[in-house]
Scaffold this motif. Structure first.
Motif, PDB file in Angstrom:
ATOM      1  N   ILE A  19       0.829  -1.208   0.000  1.00 16.30           N
ATOM      2  CA  ILE A  19       0.000   0.000   0.000  1.00 16.30           C
ATOM      3  C   ILE A  19       0.867   1.264   0.000  1.00 16.30           C
ATOM      4  CG2 ILE A  19      -1.792   1.302   1.218  1.00 16.30           C
ATOM      5  CD1 ILE A  19      -2.786  -1.390   2.340  1.00 16.30           C
ATOM      6  N   VAL A  20       1.760   1.356   0.968  1.00 13.27           N
ATOM      7  CA  VAL A  20       2.530   2.601   1.107  1.00 13.27           C
ATOM      8  C   VAL A  20       3.511   2.777  -0.047  1.00 13.27           C
ATOM      9  CG1 VAL A  20       4.071   3.928   2.585  1.00 13.27           C
ATOM     10  CG2 VAL A  20       2.271   2.528   3.601  1.00 13.27           C
ATOM     11  N   LEU A  21       4.292   1.729  -0.327  1.00 13.45           N
ATOM     12  CA  LEU A  21       5.286   1.845  -1.395  1.00 13.45           C
ATOM     13  C   LEU A  21       4.649   2.149  -2.755  1.00 13.45           C
ATOM     14  CD1 LEU A  21       8.056  -0.797  -0.598  1.00 13.45           C
ATOM     15  CD2 LEU A  21       8.169   1.707  -0.500  1.00 13.45           C
ATOM     16  N   PRO A  22       3.621   1.381  -3.172  1.00 16.79           N
ATOM     17  CA  PRO A  22       2.992   1.696  -4.465  1.00 16.79           C
ATOM     18  C   PRO A  22       2.455   3.120  -4.518  1.00 16.79           C
ATOM     19  CG  PRO A  22       2.228  -0.425  -3.683  1.00 16.79           C
ATOM     20  CD  PRO A  22       3.019   0.180  -2.570  1.00 16.79           C
ATOM     21  N   LEU A  23       1.914   3.567  -3.370  1.00 22.29           N
ATOM     22  CA  LEU A  23       1.369   4.916  -3.335  1.00 22.29           C
ATOM     23  C   LEU A  23       2.484   5.943  -3.557  1.00 22.29           C
ATOM     24  CD1 LEU A  23      -1.553   5.714  -2.892  1.00 22.29           C
ATOM     25  CD2 LEU A  23      -0.989   6.290  -0.543  1.00 22.29           C
ATOM     26  N   CYS A  24       3.614   5.699  -2.887  1.00 21.02           N
ATOM     27  CA  CYS A  24       4.762   6.602  -3.055  1.00 21.02           C
ATOM     28  C   CYS A  24       5.207   6.597  -4.522  1.00 21.02           C
ATOM     29  CB  CYS A  24       5.918   6.161  -2.172  1.00 21.02           C
ATOM     30  SG  CYS A  24       5.578   6.392  -0.436  1.00 21.02           S
ATOM     31  N   LEU A  25       5.215   5.394  -5.117  1.00 21.96           N
ATOM     32  CA  LEU A  25       5.632   5.289  -6.516  1.00 21.96           C
ATOM     33  C   LEU A  25       4.702   6.103  -7.412  1.00 21.96           C
ATOM     34  CD1 LEU A  25       6.710   1.579  -7.050  1.00 21.96           C
ATOM     35  CD2 LEU A  25       8.056   3.668  -7.441  1.00 21.96           C
ATOM     36  N   ILE A  26       3.386   5.991  -7.134  1.00 22.00           N
ATOM     37  CA  ILE A  26       2.426   6.722  -7.965  1.00 22.00           C
ATOM     38  C   ILE A  26       2.653   8.221  -7.822  1.00 22.00           C
ATOM     39  CG2 ILE A  26      -0.019   7.340  -8.164  1.00 22.00           C
ATOM     40  CD1 ILE A  26      -0.696   4.440  -7.746  1.00 22.00           C
ATOM     41  N   VAL A  27       2.882   8.660  -6.577  1.00 22.14           N
ATOM     42  CA  VAL A  27       3.135  10.092  -6.363  1.00 22.14           C
ATOM     43  C   VAL A  27       4.404  10.491  -7.119  1.00 22.14           C
ATOM     44  CG1 VAL A  27       3.700  11.855  -4.659  1.00 22.14           C
ATOM     45  CG2 VAL A  27       1.949  10.148  -4.139  1.00 22.14           C
ATOM     46  N   TRP A  28       5.439   9.655  -7.016  1.00 22.52           N
ATOM     47  CA  TRP A  28       6.711   9.949  -7.703  1.00 22.52           C
ATOM     48  C   TRP A  28       6.489  10.056  -9.213  1.00 22.52           C
ATOM     49  CZ3 TRP A  28      11.173  12.055  -7.498  1.00 22.52           C
ATOM     50  CH2 TRP A  28      12.157  11.763  -8.446  1.00 22.52           C
ATOM     51  N   TYR A  29       5.813   9.062  -9.761  1.00 23.46           N
ATOM     52  CA  TYR A  29       5.548   9.093 -11.203  1.00 23.46           C
ATOM     53  C   TYR A  29       4.704  10.305 -11.566  1.00 23.46           C
ATOM     54  CZ  TYR A  29       7.532   4.715 -12.807  1.00 23.46           C
ATOM     55  OH  TYR A  29       8.396   3.742 -13.181  1.00 23.46           O
ATOM     56  N   SER A  71       8.298  17.750 -12.339  1.00 20.84           N
ATOM     57  CA  SER A  71       7.614  18.698 -13.207  1.00 20.84           C
ATOM     58  C   SER A  71       6.124  18.612 -12.938  1.00 20.84           C
ATOM     59  CB  SER A  71       7.877  18.338 -14.666  1.00 20.84           C
ATOM     60  OG  SER A  71       6.836  18.815 -15.470  1.00 20.84           O
ATOM     61  N   PHE A  72       5.479  19.735 -13.026  1.00 19.53           N
ATOM     62  CA  PHE A  72       4.036  19.716 -12.805  1.00 19.53           C
ATOM     63  C   PHE A  72       3.267  19.883 -14.108  1.00 19.53           C
ATOM     64  CE2 PHE A  72       5.924  20.757  -8.755  1.00 19.53           C
ATOM     65  CZ  PHE A  72       5.310  19.816  -7.947  1.00 19.53           C
ATOM     66  N   SER A  73       3.970  19.660 -15.204  1.00 14.51           N
ATOM     67  CA  SER A  73       3.302  19.843 -16.497  1.00 14.51           C
ATOM     68  C   SER A  73       2.163  18.840 -16.674  1.00 14.51           C
ATOM     69  CB  SER A  73       4.316  19.716 -17.627  1.00 14.51           C
ATOM     70  OG  SER A  73       4.875  18.429 -17.610  1.00 14.51           O
ATOM     71  N   SER A 283       1.395   4.182 -22.922  1.00  9.30           N
ATOM     72  CA  SER A 283       2.529   3.994 -22.019  1.00  9.30           C
ATOM     73  C   SER A 283       3.153   5.310 -21.569  1.00  9.30           C
ATOM     74  CB  SER A 283       3.562   3.043 -22.615  1.00  9.30           C
ATOM     75  OG  SER A 283       4.228   3.595 -23.683  1.00  9.30           O
ATOM     76  N   ASP A 284       2.285   6.162 -21.059  1.00  9.43           N
ATOM     77  CA  ASP A 284       2.752   7.381 -20.407  1.00  9.43           C
ATOM     78  C   ASP A 284       2.400   7.257 -18.928  1.00  9.43           C
ATOM     79  OD1 ASP A 284       3.385   9.848 -19.472  1.00  9.43           O
ATOM     80  OD2 ASP A 284       2.258  10.960 -21.002  1.00  9.43           O
ATOM     81  N   TRP A 285       3.240   6.492 -18.218  1.00 12.66           N
ATOM     82  CA  TRP A 285       2.936   6.202 -16.817  1.00 12.66           C
ATOM     83  C   TRP A 285       2.856   7.458 -15.976  1.00 12.66           C
ATOM     84  CZ3 TRP A 285       5.326   1.134 -14.581  1.00 12.66           C
ATOM     85  CH2 TRP A 285       5.010   0.069 -15.434  1.00 12.66           C
ATOM     86  N   HIS A 286       3.633   8.454 -16.370  1.00  7.44           N
ATOM     87  CA  HIS A 286       3.669   9.667 -15.554  1.00  7.44           C
ATOM     88  C   HIS A 286       2.330  10.386 -15.595  1.00  7.44           C
ATOM     89  CE1 HIS A 286       7.970   9.415 -14.839  1.00  7.44           C
ATOM     90  NE2 HIS A 286       8.000   8.864 -16.041  1.00  7.44           N
ATOM     91  N   PHE A 287       1.753  10.509 -16.784  1.00 10.87           N
ATOM     92  CA  PHE A 287       0.457  11.170 -16.890  1.00 10.87           C
ATOM     93  C   PHE A 287      -0.630  10.319 -16.239  1.00 10.87           C
ATOM     94  CE2 PHE A 287      -3.231  12.706 -19.558  1.00 10.87           C
ATOM     95  CZ  PHE A 287      -3.361  13.880 -18.837  1.00 10.87           C
ATOM     96  N   GLY A 288      -0.533   8.990 -16.466  1.00 13.10           N
ATOM     97  CA  GLY A 288      -1.502   8.077 -15.852  1.00 13.10           C
ATOM     98  C   GLY A 288      -1.494   8.208 -14.338  1.00 13.10           C
ATOM     99  N   ALA A 289      -0.276   8.291 -13.778  1.00 11.24           N
ATOM    100  CA  ALA A 289      -0.160   8.393 -12.323  1.00 11.24           C
ATOM    101  C   ALA A 289      -0.761   9.706 -11.830  1.00 11.24           C
ATOM    102  CB  ALA A 289       1.303   8.292 -11.913  1.00 11.24           C
ATOM    103  N   SER A 290      -0.521  10.792 -12.557  1.00 13.76           N
ATOM    104  CA  SER A 290      -1.077  12.057 -12.055  1.00 13.76           C
ATOM    105  C   SER A 290      -2.593  12.088 -12.197  1.00 13.76           C
ATOM    106  CB  SER A 290      -0.427  13.281 -12.711  1.00 13.76           C
ATOM    107  OG  SER A 290       0.045  12.980 -13.989  1.00 13.76           O
TER     108      SER A 290
END
Lengths: 322, 365
Positions: A19-29, A71-73, A283-290
């Motif tokens: 739970i915690v680690l995946p959440l951190c990863l999503i925030v990071w991405y 980046s917050f783009s 496959s734009d994990w960063h946008f998906g995560a945000s």
């Protein structure tokens, strides 16, 4: 005390890893972007071309490395009308689904908990039974009922043949031979209501069932007719169950993507579909995560709002008479 | 008793779905301002009768006349009768004042007036200033009082109380008994009280109806019920008694424990089997050589009970319970005598000790 700590260790581990680690990863991405590393082209002593990366390493191949930068783009991109529209549609569909589930589910729970209702647990099982079948299977069966050459349309066709007046009635209103039920927002909502209804019924049923019957007798004794007794005792009592049911329907409804893809046929994309796409095809994990973070914030805000309704109700109840 | 009958229960019968007869044709008239107690062991039908009056149970047959009108078809919320439930049934999501105001607020009475009445009621039950308290913060006794205030605020003509003191400890129970009696006097409301505690019934009531297996066995003032029980069950249930199978030799002469005793009762025929009840405090112990008419026995046990001593005196196969302020040592031979007016003769019933012994239930003591 020590034993208790030890007992909680497996769950703590589980929570951290899953739970915690995946959440951190999503925030990071979510708050990062991948961009190509910078480099300069240099000529080595032997005359061949090489590339000097920004961290000083030198390599002969053209650099393919990328680096993550904060980046917050992504978030800027989210507020583009395309995505905002999707989000609003998702919220609308989820809210409508929740409302319909509540309007259908509450009376069911009320009837099942009625004093003279026989075998409520059997009926409860019948309500839950379809949930034991695969989710996709359930949705596909709805599709086979609703599709253009589906069961419903063929029934309507035979009805039209049998009753000319009915045929005339439909023709006058411009209804063609095949009625299109699928691939619109209503179909998506129908699919969601069907799949999530029992999650609304169950918590409400559980709460109403627990109401001490003597409270209802007391209300009647003090002069409350059945409808007043419902408004003054049963309804306020069942509110926690309603809130739980609303949460259990709304949260999956706002994030679902399978139902919208099947029942909506891709014509009614929801925010869940976009997120799935970012992790899949695009496959734009960063946008998906945000986007996931955005949905999370929306859900949290919604639950916060529900919670404050709960609190307010209590305060109101306290104030209502005096 | 007041001649102004407010509630008339006529031959009310309740047969449950499973065929169990909870009430087998009960009749009782209850007067205005009366405090009537339905007394009996659990399962005797007392609560069922109360629920019939309140409207929560529909009698299979019979009539319940309230001020002359049959109220059986009326639902509870249309009856001007209120109930204090066994476990109070207070609304936990409301505070004390909201609970008490439940009835009047349903009738959309003026809010200021309701508020004043609530305070008045809370004062009556000794909870002035408790308006804003949550139900969960109250003790059992306080919840009890809230339940009473919530019922009384509707100014019912009849208040039904279903073992309302059952959950309280002994000291609080005594206090609440006096309190209830005071409230009943001050409010002038008819109280119908259900309990299985005979002491409670005797202290509070104007009249007591002793019930058993869906029937009222005896209806009368506490003094009548205590002193002149009409059957072995009533005598046994009302308090520690010696119930002896006897023979009525003729009017004013009854034979038990192998001896003829003169008694005050008549009308039981000649040489008919009857039961006799002797209260432990009515059996007098005299020296063995005393010339008075009596039965000789041996003290078998001696217990100090505070106000008196409790002794068991054996004579032949029987042992009598005797209360006396005078202790006799175990093993002493004594003569037991009893005054004619202290002998209560009763008709035989299925509860008579010899009948129950034959059925294998074991006699009373």
């Amino acid at each position: 005390m020590k034993h208790k700590n030890l007992m909680s260790l497996p769950f703590t581990l589980w929570a951290v890893i899953f739970i915690v680690l995946p959440l951190c990863l999503i925030v990071w991405y979510g708050v990062t972007l991948e961009i190509p590393v910078e480099y300069t082209q240099i000529t080595l002593e032997d005359g061949s071309t090489a590339y000097k990366l920004e961290d000083g390493t030198i390599q002969t191949q053209e650099p393919w490395q990328k680096k993550a930068v904060i980046s917050f783009s992504n978030f800027k991109r989210m507020v583009e009308p395309t995505y905002l529209k999707l989000l609003i549609r998702s919220l609308r569909v989820a809210l409508l689904t929740t409302l319909i589930c509540l309007l259908l589910g509450y009376p069911v729970a009320l009837i099942l908990t009625g004093k003279d209702f026989k075998h409520p647990s059997l009926w409860m099982m019948l309500i839950i039974l379809p949930m034991w079948m695969n989710f996709l299977l359930r949705t596909y069966s709805w599709m086979s009922i609703l599709e253009n050459s589906g069961i419903l349309n063929s029934w309507i066709a035979s009805l039209r043949e049998a009753i000319p007046a009915f045929d005339q009635f439909l023709s006058d209103r411009g209804v063609g031979n095949k009625i299109i039920f699928l691939y619109n927002e209503n179909a998506v909502i129908l699919g969601m209501v069907y799949n999530y209804l029992s999650f609304m019924i169950m918590p409400i049923y559980t709460v109403i069932e627990k109401i001490d019957h003597s409270l209802l007798e007391a209300a009647a004794d003090l002069g409350a007719s059945p409808s007043k007794s419902f408004l003054r005792v049963t309804l306020p009592y069942s509110l926690p169950g309603v809130l739980e049911g609303v949460t259990m329907v709304f949260v999956p409804a706002v994030t679902t993507f399978v139902i919208s893809q099947l029942m909506g046929g891709g014509k009614v994309p929801l925010i869940g579909d976009v997120i799935q796409n970012q992790f899949g095809k695009s496959s734009d994990w960063h946008f998906g995560a945000s986007l996931s973070l955005l949905v999370m914030v929306v859900v949290l805000a919604f639950m916060r709002g529900l919670h404050s309704i709960d609190k307010e109700e209590e305060v109101q109840k306290e104030v209502r008479i005096f | 008793m007041d001649n102004n009958i407010i509630l008339s229960i006529r031959n009310v019968k309740v047969v449950f779905e499973d065929g169990f007869t909870a009430l087998g044709g009960v009749s009782i008239d209850i007067g205005q301002n009366e405090f009537v107690t339905l007394l009996g062991p659990s399962g005797c039908g007392k609560t069922t009768l109360l629920r019939c009056i309140g409207g929560f149970e529909k009698p299979t047959s019979g009539e319940i006349l309230y001020k002359g009108e049959n109220i059986i078809p009326l639902p509870p919320y249309k009856r001007n009768i209120n109930t204090v439930f066994q476990r109070y049934a207070l609304f936990p999501h409301m505070n004390v004042a909201q609970n008490v105001a439940f009835g009047p607020s349903l009738r959309r009475e003026d809010k200021k007036q309701i508020s004043a009445r609530v305070s008045e009621m809370l004062e009556l039950v000794g909870l002035a200033g408790f308006e804003k308290r949550r139900i969960s913060s109250l003790s059992g006794g306080q919840q009890q009082r809230v339940a009473i205030a919530r019922a009384l605020i509707n100014s019912p003509d009849v208040l039904l109380l279903d073992e309302p003191l059952g959950a309280l400890d002994l000291k609080l129970r005594r206090e609440m008994q006096l309190e209830l009696k005071r409230i009943q006097r001050e409010s002038g409301i008819t109280f119908i009280f259900v309990t299985h505690d005979q002491e409670e019934a005797l202290t509070m009531s104007d009249r007591v109806a002793v019930m058993r297996a869906g029937e009222i066995l005896q209806l009368g003032t506490p003094v009548d019920i205590y002193n002149e029980p009409e059957s072995a069950f009533v005598a046994d249930f009302i308090g520690a008694s010696n119930i002896l199978p006897s023979t009525m030799v003729r009017d004013h002469l009854v034979h038990f424990l192998g001896t003829d005793f003169p008694c005050a009762d008549s009308g039981f025929g000649e040489n008919n089997p009857v039961d006799v009840v002797l209260r432990p405090e009515d059996v007098k112990l005299k020296p063995e050589s005393d010339p008075a008419n009596g039965v000789v026995g041996v003290v078998e046990s001696l217990l100090f009970k505070g106000v008196h001593y409790e002794m068991k005196v054996r004579t032949g196969a029987d042992a009598l319970l005797v209360h006396s302020t005078h202790a006799r040592q175990v093993g002493t031979r004594v003569k037991m005598t009893v005054a004619p007016e202290d002998i209560q003769v009763m008709r035989k019933s299925d509860y008579s000790p010899d009948v129950r012994a034959r059925k294998g239930e074991g006699g009373a003591q």
